[in-house]
Design a protein around this motif. Structure first.
Motif, mmCIF file in Angstrom:
data_model
loop_
_atom_site.group_PDB
_atom_site.id
_atom_site.type_symbol
_atom_site.label_atom_id
_atom_site.label_comp_id
_atom_site.label_asym_id
_atom_site.label_seq_id
_atom_site.Cartn_x
_atom_site.Cartn_y
_atom_site.Cartn_z
ATOM 1 N N VAL A 1 -8.096 -0.228 -7.801
ATOM 2 C CA VAL A 1 -7.989 -1.345 -6.865
ATOM 3 C C VAL A 1 -8.703 -2.563 -7.436
ATOM 4 O O VAL A 1 -9.875 -2.492 -7.821
ATOM 5 C CB VAL A 1 -8.581 -0.984 -5.494
ATOM 6 C CG1 VAL A 1 -8.488 -2.171 -4.539
ATOM 7 C CG2 VAL A 1 -7.867 0.232 -4.900
ATOM 8 N N PHE B 1 -3.654 -1.649 -8.609
ATOM 9 C CA PHE B 1 -3.302 -2.242 -7.319
ATOM 10 C C PHE B 1 -4.103 -3.522 -7.130
ATOM 11 O O PHE B 1 -5.297 -3.490 -6.862
ATOM 12 C CB PHE B 1 -3.614 -1.232 -6.216
ATOM 13 C CG PHE B 1 -3.153 -1.619 -4.838
ATOM 14 C CD1 PHE B 1 -1.808 -1.669 -4.520
ATOM 15 C CD2 PHE B 1 -4.082 -1.909 -3.851
ATOM 16 C CE1 PHE B 1 -1.381 -2.002 -3.244
ATOM 17 C CE2 PHE B 1 -3.675 -2.245 -2.563
ATOM 18 C CZ PHE B 1 -2.310 -2.291 -2.262
ATOM 19 N N PRO C 1 -6.767 -0.042 1.186
ATOM 20 C CA PRO C 1 -6.063 0.225 -0.073
ATOM 21 C C PRO C 1 -5.789 1.712 -0.229
ATOM 22 O O PRO C 1 -6.464 2.545 0.383
ATOM 23 C CB PRO C 1 -7.040 -0.277 -1.141
ATOM 24 C CG PRO C 1 -8.384 -0.230 -0.491
ATOM 25 C CD PRO C 1 -8.144 -0.519 0.962
ATOM 26 N N THR D 1 -4.797 -6.572 -4.935
ATOM 27 C CA THR D 1 -4.551 -6.862 -3.527
ATOM 28 C C THR D 1 -5.373 -8.039 -3.019
ATOM 29 O O THR D 1 -6.552 -8.176 -3.332
ATOM 30 C CB THR D 1 -4.843 -5.623 -2.655
ATOM 31 O OG1 THR D 1 -4.632 -5.959 -1.275
ATOM 32 C CG2 THR D 1 -6.262 -5.122 -2.836
ATOM 33 N N THR E 1 0.830 -1.206 0.000
ATOM 34 C CA THR E 1 0.000 0.000 0.000
ATOM 35 C C THR E 1 0.858 1.247 0.000
ATOM 36 O O THR E 1 0.615 2.202 -0.753
ATOM 37 C CB THR E 1 -0.939 -0.008 1.216
ATOM 38 O OG1 THR E 1 -1.904 -1.050 1.048
ATOM 39 C CG2 THR E 1 -1.668 1.319 1.352
#
Length: 398
Positions: free
Chosen positions: A246, A231, A240, A233, A216
Motif C-alpha cells: 500500500v 496499491f 486498503p 491509493t 480495493t
C-alpha cells in the motif's frame, strides 16, 4: 484449481450465513469437495437440509454425537481437509479462535486442526471496529489465519461500513490462490484507487465522491489470482486490501510520482478518480473571511497519470487499463477517452447521482477495447472485480 480439493466449511451464526449456500455451489462447480459444519446458531439462518443437499456431503453439527465420533472423530475431521474455511466468521467465533476456547464442534475443530485456516468475517460495523475484535484480528493474523474481507456496505441492521462478508466469488478466488498457483503468479500489477485531495489551504481541499471500493475490490481479486499488487491509493473511505503493498498519497502529483516509482509492472490499472485540477499557490494558512470579498482561486491542470503511463516509449506495462466515470454519453465519452489516452482498455460507468454507483456497493460497467464494447450487467463491485481480474489474467497470458 480447486478440483478434488477437500474444504472443511464451518458456517457460524449470522445473517450472512445465507451466502454460504451460494459459496457451496460455487466451490462445487469448481470440483471442490465440501464438508460442512454448522454451529447451533447457524441453524437459525440456514437449514441443515439445504447445506447438506448443496454440498452432497454429510453435515457435522454436534461435538458429542456418538455416531459421528465413531464414523469420523473430530480430530480426524479437523485434519483431513486441504483447508478449513470459516464463512461467515462471527465476532464470537473469532474470539474463541483467538483465545483457544473449544466448547462446541466448530471451535474444537479449529483448535485441533493443523491445516491452513481462512476466515470470512461478518458482523455489525461497531463489532468489527471494537478494540476487542481488533485485538483478536491481530492475534489470528499472528497465528497464520488468512482473512477474506470483510467488505464495506449496507448491513441488515441498517448501518453502513466494514463488516459485510466477502462475496462467494471473492472467497473462491482466495482459496484458488492459496491452494495452487493462480494465473497471475509472478506478475506485478499496479492499481490506483480512491480520490485525490487537492489543497486550497491547510484545512480545505478539492475532491470527489469516490470511495475507493472498486479499486480495493480489484486489488483483492488480483491478489487472489496470485498477483503481486502495488496499491497506490488516495484518501479513500474503505480500508486498503490485505496482502498488497500500500502506497498512500494525497494529491494527483503525489500519485503520479508513486506510480512512476512502482514501475515496471506487467499491468497498470488506473481505478483512481484523480482530480482534474489543483489550486495554484495553495495557501499555507487557513483562508479567512474578509471585507474585501471572496478569495480568488486560480486553477491549473493536474498531470494525466493514465496518459503518461499509456504513452511511455520504454517500459510501458503490457496492459494499461483506465476507468471513465461519466454522467452522460457514457460509451461515446469513454471510447474517445481511450483513444485520447492511448490505453488498452477503458472501464466505463455511469456515476450520475441517481445510479448510486459512486460511493455505493454496486457497479455497472462497459469494458471498451480494440474488439468493441462489452456491456456488463449491474452487480456488486466485488463481482465486477472478480470478472475483471479474470479478464486481465487472460490478457496477460496471451
Amino acid at each position: 484449481m480447486l478440483r478434488d480439493k477437500k474444504i472443511l466449511l464451518i458456517i457460524s451464526g449470522g445473517i450472512a450465513a445465507y451466502k454460504s449456500l451460494d459459496l457451496i455451489r460455487r466451490l462445487s462447480e469448481r470440483g471442490a469437495v465440501v464438508t460442512p459444519v454448522m454451529t447451533k446458531s447457524a441453524e437459525e439462518f440456514v437449514t441443515p437440509l439445504s447445506v447438506s443437499a448443496l454440498s452432497g456431503s454429510k453435515l457435522y453439527r454436534d461435538l458429542f454425537d456418538l455416531t459421528e465420533e465413531a464414523e469420523m472423530g473430530h480430530i480426524q475431521l479437523s485434519r483431513s481437509a486441504d483447508i478449513v474455511l470459516v464463512a461467515p466468521a462471527t465476532a464470537d467465533l473469532m474470539a474463541k479462535m483467538a483465545h483457544g476456547i473449544a466448547n462446541d464442534l466448530a471451535s474444537t475443530l479449529l483448535l485441533a486442526t493443523d491445516t491452513p485456516v481462512t476466515i470470512a468475517p461478518a458482523m455489525n460495523v461497531r463489532m468489527w471496529q471494537h478494540p476487542a475484535t481488533q485485538r483478536n484480528i491481530e492475534t489470528l493474523k499472528g497465528d497464520g489465519v488468512s482473512f477474506v474481507g470483510p467488505n464495506d456496505g449496507d448491513m441488515a441492521c441498517g448501518e453502513f461500513g466494514p463488516g459485510r462478508m466477502a462475496e462467494p466469488l471473492e472467497i473462491v478466488a482466495a482459496l484458488e490462490a492459496q491452494l495452487g498457483d493462480g494465473p497471475l503468479t509472478g506478475k506485478h500489477i499496479l492499481v490506483t484507487s480512491g480520490p485525490t485531495h487537492e489543497p486550497i489551504d491547510p484545512v480545505r481541499y478539492i475532491a470527489n465522491r469516490s470511495s475507493g471500493a472498486q479499486g480495493t475490490a480489484l486489488a483483492q481479486a488480483l491478489t487472489a489470482l496470485g498477483a503481486e499488487v502495488t496499491f497506490v491509493t488516495g484518501p479513500a473511505d474503505v480500508a486498503p486490501p490485505e496482502n498488497v503493498k500500500v502506497v498512500p498519497v494525497q494529491t494527483a502529483q503525489q500519485m503520479l510520482e508513486a506510480v512512476q516509482t512502482a514501475l515496471p509492472a506487467d499491468a497498470a490499472i488506473f481505478a483512481a478518480a484523480v482530480a482534474d485540477w489543483h489550486v495554484q499557490g495553495a495557501s499555507d494558512r487557513k483562508l479567512k473571511k474578509s471585507k474585501d470579498g471572496l478569495p480568488t482561486l486560480s486553477f491549473a491542470e493536474n498531470p494525466d497519470i493514465l496518459a503518461t503511463v499509456a504513452q511511455m516509449k520504454t517500459g510501458r506495462p503490457q496492459l494499461v487499463v483506465g476507468f471513465a466515470a461519466e454522467t452522460n454519453d457514457v460509451q461515446a465519452n469513454a471510447t474517445a477517452k481511450r483513444k485520447r489516452k492511448a490505453c488498452d482498455w477503458i472501464v466505463a460507468n455511469d456515476v450520475s447521482p441517481e445510479t448510486g454507483i459512486m460511493g455505493g456497493a454496486e457497479n455497472a460497467v462497459h469494458v471498451i477495447d480494440d474488439a468493441g464494447i462489452e456491456d456488463w450487467p449491474r452487480m456488486s463491485k466485488a463481482d465486477v472485480a472478480t470478472k475483471l481480474a479474470a479478464r486481465i489474467a487472460q490478457a496477460l497470458a496471451s
